[in-house]
Design an enzyme around this catalytic site. Structure first.
Site, PDB file in Angstrom:
ATOM      1  N   ILE A  32       0.852  -1.192   0.000  1.00 40.08           N
ATOM      2  CA  ILE A  32       0.000   0.000   0.000  1.00 40.08           C
ATOM      3  C   ILE A  32       0.885   1.238   0.000  1.00 40.08           C
ATOM      4  O   ILE A  32       1.736   1.402   0.878  1.00 40.08           O
ATOM      5  CB  ILE A  32      -0.945   0.002   1.217  1.00 40.08           C
ATOM      6  CG1 ILE A  32      -1.815  -1.270   1.221  1.00 40.08           C
ATOM      7  CG2 ILE A  32      -1.813   1.252   1.213  1.00 40.08           C
ATOM      8  CD1 ILE A  32      -2.665  -1.465  -0.005  1.00 40.08           C
ATOM      9  N   HIS A 113     -13.909   4.169  12.293  1.00 35.49           N
ATOM     10  CA  HIS A 113     -14.832   5.309  12.366  1.00 35.49           C
ATOM     11  C   HIS A 113     -14.298   6.501  11.580  1.00 35.49           C
ATOM     12  O   HIS A 113     -13.103   6.772  11.542  1.00 35.49           O
ATOM     13  CB  HIS A 113     -15.172   5.671  13.814  1.00 35.49           C
ATOM     14  CG  HIS A 113     -14.092   6.348  14.601  1.00 35.49           C
ATOM     15  ND1 HIS A 113     -13.961   7.717  14.663  1.00 35.49           N
ATOM     16  CD2 HIS A 113     -13.123   5.847  15.404  1.00 35.49           C
ATOM     17  CE1 HIS A 113     -12.966   8.031  15.472  1.00 35.49           C
ATOM     18  NE2 HIS A 113     -12.431   6.923  15.933  1.00 35.49           N
ATOM     19  N   ASP A 125      -7.055  10.417  14.706  1.00 35.53           N
ATOM     20  CA  ASP A 125      -8.233   9.768  15.293  1.00 35.53           C
ATOM     21  C   ASP A 125      -9.516  10.251  14.619  1.00 35.53           C
ATOM     22  O   ASP A 125     -10.116  11.215  15.065  1.00 35.53           O
ATOM     23  CB  ASP A 125      -8.286  10.056  16.789  1.00 35.53           C
ATOM     24  CG  ASP A 125      -9.410   9.324  17.511  1.00 35.53           C
ATOM     25  OD1 ASP A 125      -9.961   8.370  16.934  1.00 35.53           O
ATOM     26  OD2 ASP A 125      -9.701   9.702  18.656  1.00 35.53           O
ATOM     27  N   GLU A 159     -18.846   7.419  16.367  1.00 33.18           N
ATOM     28  CA  GLU A 159     -18.062   6.590  17.296  1.00 33.18           C
ATOM     29  C   GLU A 159     -17.686   7.395  18.523  1.00 33.18           C
ATOM     30  O   GLU A 159     -17.717   6.896  19.650  1.00 33.18           O
ATOM     31  CB  GLU A 159     -16.805   6.064  16.587  1.00 33.18           C
ATOM     32  CG  GLU A 159     -16.013   5.026  17.388  1.00 33.18           C
ATOM     33  CD  GLU A 159     -14.892   5.605  18.241  1.00 33.18           C
ATOM     34  OE1 GLU A 159     -14.184   4.833  18.894  1.00 33.18           O
ATOM     35  OE2 GLU A 159     -14.717   6.847  18.251  1.00 33.18           O
ATOM     36  N   GLU A 160     -17.313   8.651  18.284  1.00 31.50           N
ATOM     37  CA  GLU A 160     -16.860   9.501  19.385  1.00 31.50           C
ATOM     38  C   GLU A 160     -17.989   9.859  20.360  1.00 31.50           C
ATOM     39  O   GLU A 160     -17.721  10.361  21.446  1.00 31.50           O
ATOM     40  CB  GLU A 160     -16.230  10.784  18.834  1.00 31.50           C
ATOM     41  CG  GLU A 160     -15.009  10.566  17.946  1.00 31.50           C
ATOM     42  CD  GLU A 160     -13.777  10.092  18.703  1.00 31.50           C
ATOM     43  OE1 GLU A 160     -13.879   9.789  19.914  1.00 31.50           O
ATOM     44  OE2 GLU A 160     -12.710  10.014  18.072  1.00 31.50           O
ATOM     45  N   ASP A 188      -8.398   1.804  14.123  1.00 32.43           N
ATOM     46  CA  ASP A 188      -8.707   3.064  14.792  1.00 32.43           C
ATOM     47  C   ASP A 188      -7.402   3.628  15.350  1.00 32.43           C
ATOM     48  O   ASP A 188      -6.842   3.079  16.293  1.00 32.43           O
ATOM     49  CB  ASP A 188      -9.713   2.798  15.911  1.00 32.43           C
ATOM     50  CG  ASP A 188     -10.278   4.062  16.532  1.00 32.43           C
ATOM     51  OD1 ASP A 188      -9.783   5.160  16.215  1.00 32.43           O
ATOM     52  OD2 ASP A 188     -11.222   3.957  17.340  1.00 32.43           O
ATOM     53  N   ASP A 295       2.327   3.740   7.278  1.00 36.05           N
ATOM     54  CA  ASP A 295       2.697   2.850   6.184  1.00 36.05           C
ATOM     55  C   ASP A 295       2.642   1.393   6.630  1.00 36.05           C
ATOM     56  O   ASP A 295       2.056   0.531   5.952  1.00 36.05           O
ATOM     57  CB  ASP A 295       4.097   3.214   5.700  1.00 36.05           C
ATOM     58  CG  ASP A 295       4.492   2.512   4.415  1.00 36.05           C
ATOM     59  OD1 ASP A 295       3.609   1.971   3.726  1.00 36.05           O
ATOM     60  OD2 ASP A 295       5.690   2.516   4.091  1.00 36.05           O
ATOM     61  N   ASP A 299      -0.064  -1.555   5.286  1.00 38.30           N
ATOM     62  CA  ASP A 299       0.387  -2.806   4.683  1.00 38.30           C
ATOM     63  C   ASP A 299      -0.152  -4.017   5.444  1.00 38.30           C
ATOM     64  O   ASP A 299      -0.513  -5.037   4.835  1.00 38.30           O
ATOM     65  CB  ASP A 299       1.911  -2.852   4.625  1.00 38.30           C
ATOM     66  CG  ASP A 299       2.482  -1.935   3.550  1.00 38.30           C
ATOM     67  OD1 ASP A 299       1.760  -1.609   2.588  1.00 38.30           O
ATOM     68  OD2 ASP A 299       3.659  -1.544   3.679  1.00 38.30           O
TER      69      ASP A 299
END
Length: 310
Positions: A32, A113, A125, A159-160, A188, A295, A299
């Protein structure tokens, strides 16, 4: 990621783990490109900047984020759906995207989320998890991946505010459709600036979660990265799936917990400081991301998905 009173317990980690699952011998997952993931993060930052500085539930920046992600997935050939729900006097949205290949009775889900807190743009986040699974989804399409299982991605709202969107999604599924979901992987906060490399512990989770834990560990091991297990409890969107008896797994680079000296020796970074000093603050911008952690986690998401869905 949501704050719970039991936060300290939730962030307790086990000792260093080693992979117990071999690398998949079938189709190898693609690498990726982290530059693509960071470009998605820049888009989330731009959306927040143009919409009052955040991407929170009930705010225009959140719906703009949903619409932008949906447009990318639609163009790639996904079957997308937007599910609305109400919470706190505002409308929230979940976005799902299904790759129309593989056994529809044997579904692997990957999610995270999409909303931020009201204090800031929420780039670590959870822009990091959201952007990473978006790029993985785009690579499923770009490589014309032909899994034997059906792949479904989810970007959850509110979600929060208490895991509202993911809980609504699972609760609204007919029992027959819930039973088709054989695994759920949650991402997350995958680019914390002072990162740890945590894998969700399968202890206390539904049967089948151990295989997902081991697969994620194996992914990191294949990149030469040591991991620790973390008991995330009900702290993120995997919780609703676990309550429904669906095997769960995931990765996490840390929030407001403090990196130990042993962890700094193992992973680099700064001991005695939070994994993310901008957690739930206005400074959670594109400057608040560790590109190496981003990264590696992207992946590992691809590695685990390819190995689980083949």
């Amino acid at each position: 990621m949501r704050i719970l009173i039991a936060l300290a317990a939730a962030l307790m980690v086990a000792g260093t783990t080693t992979a117990q699952a071999a690398a998949p011998t079938a189709l190898a997952a693609p690498n990726i490109n982290v530059a693509n993931v960071r470009a998605h993060l820049n888009q989330f930052q731009s959306i927040a900047t143009a919409n009052g500085g955040n991407r929170a539930h009930g705010r225009p920046g959140y719906l703009a984020s949903v619409n932008w992600v949906k447009s990318k997935l639609d163009a790639a050939g996904y079957r997308t759906a937007v599910q609305s729900f109400s919470y706190g006097g505002a409308t929230g949205y979940n976005l799902t995207a299904e790759w129309p290949v593989g056994d529809a009775n044997n579904v692997v889900m990957v999610g995270g989320h999409l909303d931020s807190v009201t204090a800031g743009p929420g780039i670590n986040d959870n822009g990091t998890g959201s952007a990473s699974i978006l790029e993985v989804a785009l690579q499923v399409a770009a490589t014309n991946f032909q899994p034997t299982k059906r792949i479904r991605f989810g970007w959850w709202g509110a979600e929060e505010r208490g895991l509202i969107g993911s809980t609504y999604y699972v609760n609204q599924l007919p029992s027959a459709d819930r039973s088709k979901i054989k695994a759920y992987l949650n991402f997350d906060m995958t680019g914390s600036p002072n990162p740890g490399y945590f894998v969700y512990s399968a202890s206390g989770q539904p049967s089948g979660s151990a295989a997902l834990q081991q697969r994620l560990q194996a992914g990191f091991t294949s990149f030469g990265v040591q991991t620790e297990l973390t008991s995330v409890g009900g702290r993120s969107d995997h919780a609703a799936f676990a309550r429904a008896g669906i095997p769960i797994g995931g990765t996490f680079t840390g929030a407001e917990g403090i990196k130990t000296s042993a962890q700094a020796q193992k992973w680099g970074g700064t001991a005695g400081q939070a994994y993310d000093r901008c957690y739930h603050r206005s400074c959670d911008t594109t400057s608040n991301v560790n590109a190496t952690a981003l990264d590696r986690n992207a992946d590992v998401i691809a590695y685990a998905l390819w190995a689980t869905a083949v």
